[in-house]
Design an enzyme around this catalytic site. Sequence first.
Site, PDB file in Angstrom:
ATOM      1  N   LYS A 200      79.128  43.419   1.261  1.00 26.57           N
ATOM      2  CA  LYS A 200      79.189  43.535   2.711  1.00 26.57           C
ATOM      3  C   LYS A 200      80.171  42.493   3.231  1.00 26.57           C
ATOM      4  O   LYS A 200      80.002  41.297   3.005  1.00 26.57           O
ATOM      5  CB  LYS A 200      77.807  43.305   3.305  1.00 26.57           C
ATOM      6  CG  LYS A 200      77.826  43.265   4.820  1.00 26.57           C
ATOM      7  CD  LYS A 200      76.450  43.336   5.412  1.00 26.57           C
ATOM      8  CE  LYS A 200      76.513  43.176   6.913  1.00 26.57           C
ATOM      9  NZ  LYS A 200      75.202  43.253   7.540  1.00 26.57           N
ATOM     10  N   LYS A 255      80.344  48.116   2.424  1.00 33.31           N
ATOM     11  CA  LYS A 255      80.372  48.183   3.885  1.00 33.31           C
ATOM     12  C   LYS A 255      81.344  47.168   4.447  1.00 33.31           C
ATOM     13  O   LYS A 255      81.298  46.021   3.999  1.00 33.31           O
ATOM     14  CB  LYS A 255      78.952  47.891   4.356  1.00 33.31           C
ATOM     15  CG  LYS A 255      78.735  47.686   5.807  1.00 33.31           C
ATOM     16  CD  LYS A 255      77.299  47.339   6.011  1.00 33.31           C
ATOM     17  CE  LYS A 255      77.069  47.009   7.447  1.00 33.31           C
ATOM     18  NZ  LYS A 255      75.788  46.429   7.663  1.00 33.31           N
TER      19      LYS A 255
HETATM   20  C1  PBG Z   1      72.893  43.495  10.276  1.00 36.26           C
HETATM   21  C2  PBG Z   1      73.693  44.729  10.116  1.00 36.26           C
HETATM   22  C3  PBG Z   1      74.957  44.957  10.659  1.00 36.26           C
HETATM   23  C4  PBG Z   1      75.276  46.285  10.373  1.00 36.26           C
HETATM   24  C5  PBG Z   1      74.215  46.825   9.646  1.00 36.26           C
HETATM   25  N1  PBG Z   1      73.233  45.838   9.468  1.00 36.26           N
HETATM   26  C6  PBG Z   1      75.822  44.081  11.494  1.00 36.26           C
HETATM   27  C7  PBG Z   1      76.193  42.744  11.060  1.00 36.26           C
HETATM   28  O1  PBG Z   1      76.061  42.374   9.902  1.00 36.26           O
HETATM   29  O2  PBG Z   1      76.628  41.996  11.925  1.00 36.26           O
HETATM   30  C8  PBG Z   1      76.520  46.972  10.823  1.00 36.26           C
HETATM   31  C9  PBG Z   1      76.484  48.454  10.852  1.00 36.26           C
HETATM   32  C10 PBG Z   1      77.534  49.087  11.697  1.00 36.26           C
HETATM   33  O3  PBG Z   1      78.456  48.423  12.220  1.00 36.26           O
HETATM   34  O4  PBG Z   1      77.466  50.312  11.859  1.00 36.26           O
HETATM   35  N2  PBG Z   1      72.443  42.817   9.228  1.00 36.26           N
END
Ligand code: PBG
Length: 332
Positions: A200, A255
């Site tokens: 991520k 992601k």
């Molecule tokens: C939070 C989380 C995020 C997303 C999914 N879980 C945002 C972040 O890490 O700030 C993003 C998903 C998206 O942008 O569609 N833990």
Amino acid sequence: MTFPGHFPTTRLRRLRQKQWIRDLVAESSLTVHDLILPIFLRTPEMSPEIPSLPDVKRFTLEELPSLVETISHVGIPAVALFPVVSSSLKTDRGCEALNPDNLICQAIQGFKKYNPALGVITDVALDPYTTHGHDGLLNNQQIDNDATLDVLCQQALIQAQSGADAIAPSDMMDGRVGAIRTFLDQKGFCQTLILSYAAKYASSFYGPFRQAIDAAPLQGIIDKKTYQMNPANSREALREVSQDLQEGADMIIVKPGMPYLDVIHHVSHTFQIPTLAFQVSGEYAALIAAGQKGWINTDQAMTESLLAFKRAGACAILTYWALKMAKHLLCK
Ligand code: PBG
């Protein structure tokens, strides 16, 4: 690798001249079984609209029966749930994340009641619940990794107890998959899947999501770059994935999606494990906005993007476009 054939004997355009032959030789395909729908849950006093995510709504628990029916009707196999937590419930330590009657636990029970066969995936991270907006506990302007693990284990447990099929830690703390796996096993949840957000990245593509869940503006001198990955790195993603697999992850998410197709490819080909792509909020918003301007055809661009995830090696995709895509695939 050598490729036989020379022009004019070999004419690759022969394979492209009609739809039937293009379909026959297609190397990848997109089906409704590849799609996971992310869903935002709200309490009645909150607005359903998300200005940064057109056509994506926040749902109340009362709306679940009709939502579940729509999703089940088109054949989407699973949903990923994200709560919008009222600011009055946010605290420094994100205590509401551990309330077994919180919005997310009630939603899990609702989904399981209305269609037990629909897969329910839940996010494990503290950002919807904290006043500082971080995924972990903040201590002296640092995210306290090991103290956070205890909270994440408890958060995972109440979600599993509510009936979640898969726990998806998205917090990027070191060691969280192992900690959660051990804890869930001890508590009798050895069948609960762990879908790790192993790779991520610290991405600007999450902007609309943070608005959607009404995340508190990030406080302090640090940002998420101290725990989410540097977009410059792909070898490091392999280390993250390898570690999470050793700790007991069943599946892996990369992601965001489209800017990281190379990572999806590396991960799925290196480890040969279920690798999921998350087409995140900013990717969705950009494709919709360009379509609204008349600059691209959003329907076609979405289909192409989702197929690209499959080509790169993803076995499934989390996308806010899942319902539209599923309806389109059904009509084909
Ligand atoms: C939070 C989380 C995020 C997303 C999914 N879980 C945002 C972040 O890490 O700030 C993003 C998903 C998206 O942008 O569609 N833990």
